[in-house]
Design a protein around this motif. Sequence first.
Motif, mmCIF file in Angstrom:
data_model
loop_
_atom_site.group_PDB
_atom_site.id
_atom_site.type_symbol
_atom_site.label_atom_id
_atom_site.label_comp_id
_atom_site.label_asym_id
_atom_site.label_seq_id
_atom_site.Cartn_x
_atom_site.Cartn_y
_atom_site.Cartn_z
ATOM 1 N N PRO A 1 0.806 -1.227 0.000
ATOM 2 C CA PRO A 1 0.000 0.000 0.000
ATOM 3 C C PRO A 1 0.839 1.278 0.000
ATOM 4 N N LEU A 2 1.953 1.286 0.729
ATOM 5 C CA LEU A 2 2.802 2.473 0.742
ATOM 6 C C LEU A 2 3.454 2.696 -0.622
ATOM 7 N N GLN A 3 3.867 1.623 -1.286
ATOM 8 C CA GLN A 3 4.430 1.751 -2.625
ATOM 9 C C GLN A 3 3.373 2.237 -3.614
ATOM 10 N N TYR B 1 13.521 5.628 -4.755
ATOM 11 C CA TYR B 1 13.309 4.257 -5.221
ATOM 12 C C TYR B 1 12.033 3.705 -4.583
ATOM 13 N N VAL B 2 11.059 3.398 -5.427
ATOM 14 C CA VAL B 2 9.751 2.955 -4.948
ATOM 15 C C VAL B 2 9.871 1.701 -4.089
ATOM 16 N N GLU B 3 10.728 0.775 -4.462
ATOM 17 C CA GLU B 3 10.832 -0.486 -3.728
ATOM 18 C C GLU B 3 11.339 -0.281 -2.301
ATOM 19 N N ASN B 4 12.017 0.828 -2.049
ATOM 20 C CA ASN B 4 12.575 1.088 -0.720
ATOM 21 C C ASN B 4 11.850 2.201 0.019
ATOM 22 N N ILE B 5 10.658 2.562 -0.424
ATOM 23 C CA ILE B 5 9.976 3.729 0.138
ATOM 24 C C ILE B 5 9.685 3.566 1.623
ATOM 25 N N GLN B 6 9.569 2.342 2.108
ATOM 26 C CA GLN B 6 9.300 2.138 3.540
ATOM 27 C C GLN B 6 10.440 2.653 4.410
ATOM 28 N N ARG B 7 11.635 2.769 3.829
ATOM 29 C CA ARG B 7 12.773 3.301 4.585
ATOM 30 C C ARG B 7 12.598 4.790 4.879
ATOM 31 N N GLY C 1 0.783 5.913 12.013
ATOM 32 C CA GLY C 1 1.018 4.484 12.185
ATOM 33 C C GLY C 1 0.173 3.620 11.278
ATOM 34 N N VAL C 2 -0.530 4.234 10.330
ATOM 35 C CA VAL C 2 -1.392 3.463 9.418
ATOM 36 C C VAL C 2 -0.564 2.583 8.492
ATOM 37 N N TYR C 3 0.631 3.036 8.145
ATOM 38 C CA TYR C 3 1.587 2.164 7.450
ATOM 39 C C TYR C 3 2.520 1.574 8.499
ATOM 40 N N ASP C 4 2.774 0.259 8.426
ATOM 41 C CA ASP C 4 3.747 -0.325 9.337
ATOM 42 C C ASP C 4 5.144 -0.183 8.748
ATOM 43 N N THR C 5 6.134 -0.757 9.386
ATOM 44 C CA THR C 5 7.522 -0.578 8.951
ATOM 45 C C THR C 5 7.815 -1.233 7.604
ATOM 46 N N GLU C 6 6.914 -2.100 7.134
ATOM 47 C CA GLU C 6 7.077 -2.739 5.828
ATOM 48 C C GLU C 6 6.219 -2.071 4.759
ATOM 49 N N GLY C 7 5.491 -1.035 5.139
ATOM 50 C CA GLY C 7 4.646 -0.330 4.181
ATOM 51 C C GLY C 7 3.266 -0.928 4.012
ATOM 52 N N ARG C 8 2.874 -1.794 4.932
ATOM 53 C CA ARG C 8 1.552 -2.409 4.866
ATOM 54 C C ARG C 8 0.509 -1.543 5.573
ATOM 55 N N ASP D 1 -13.434 8.092 3.371
ATOM 56 C CA ASP D 1 -13.129 7.426 2.106
ATOM 57 C C ASP D 1 -12.045 8.169 1.329
ATOM 58 N N THR D 2 -11.995 9.499 1.485
ATOM 59 C CA THR D 2 -10.947 10.283 0.844
ATOM 60 C C THR D 2 -9.585 9.959 1.443
ATOM 61 N N ILE D 3 -9.535 9.860 2.765
ATOM 62 C CA ILE D 3 -8.275 9.544 3.448
ATOM 63 C C ILE D 3 -7.816 8.140 3.088
ATOM 64 N N GLN D 4 -8.740 7.190 3.041
ATOM 65 C CA GLN D 4 -8.374 5.816 2.688
ATOM 66 C C GLN D 4 -7.827 5.759 1.263
ATOM 67 N N ALA D 5 -8.426 6.547 0.364
ATOM 68 C CA ALA D 5 -7.990 6.551 -1.032
ATOM 69 C C ALA D 5 -6.597 7.164 -1.193
ATOM 70 N N ILE D 6 -6.219 8.072 -0.298
ATOM 71 C CA ILE D 6 -4.866 8.628 -0.368
ATOM 72 C C ILE D 6 -3.858 7.607 0.130
ATOM 73 N N TYR D 7 -4.253 6.774 1.098
ATOM 74 C CA TYR D 7 -3.331 5.775 1.618
ATOM 75 C C TYR D 7 -2.996 4.707 0.584
ATOM 76 N N ASP D 8 -3.933 4.372 -0.303
ATOM 77 C CA ASP D 8 -3.613 3.370 -1.330
ATOM 78 C C ASP D 8 -3.244 4.017 -2.668
ATOM 79 N N GLY D 9 -3.214 5.348 -2.705
ATOM 80 C CA GLY D 9 -2.774 6.054 -3.903
ATOM 81 C C GLY D 9 -3.827 6.271 -4.960
ATOM 82 N N SER D 10 -5.006 5.676 -4.816
ATOM 83 C CA SER D 10 -6.024 5.768 -5.869
ATOM 84 C C SER D 10 -6.584 7.181 -6.017
#
Length: 211
Positions: free
Chosen positions: A35-37, A99-105, A113-120, A186-195
């Motif tokens: 989700p973070l990516q 780098y998108v693959e490392n964005i969790q860093r 805290g909605v994203y965890d340390t792995e970007g979930r 729903d707007t906030i949730q949509a920003i978290y998944d990028g949609s």
Amino acid sequence: MYLIASILLLLFAQSMASSSLSTGSAGEGAADLTPLQKHVAFFDRNNDGVIYPSETYQGFRAIGSGVALSAASAAFIHGFLSAKTCPPGKSPLPSLPIYVENIQRGKHGSDSGVYDTEGRFVVSKFEEIFKKHAKTNPEAISSEELKEMLQANGEPNDIKGRLASQTEWQLLYNRGKDKEGFLHKDTIQAIYDGSLFYQWEKETQSSVKKA
């Protein structure tokens, strides 16, 4: 000031060199992203896994942001995230890639805290935003409630994290609030998944055509 000036020069140079960049497209490789990516993938305008300042600038312009805000956002975002996401042994200078693959860093403190340390995406933390702070409307937060949330999330002596959180949420609130000044769930949730970025891009394109 030097960093901002340097990035403005990069924006110009990279825009000239990448005029063939494609428009962001939802769903391209999205199944393999966290989700973070997904949240940042909209700004990867050519879908190569690396976001340059010019792409971030173009992404902000695509969702209707002005030239000054788009340039400042690119400067702030890449100045904050580039070094953190670069693979070991690679220097962020001079192009300041993300780098998108490392964005969790690049995950900062004083956040929700909605994203965890792995970007979930952590559902319980997302729901906690509204349980704790949505006092007027259980499905939305007001400007004052947003300020209270940012204050509550702020960690002592975490100036960078506080600034990053405040900037991110203020940009979202200014762009996503309704006519009554509420930012809906729903707007906030949509920003978290990028949609939401893709939705805003379509709305911007539609308004330009009508004009």
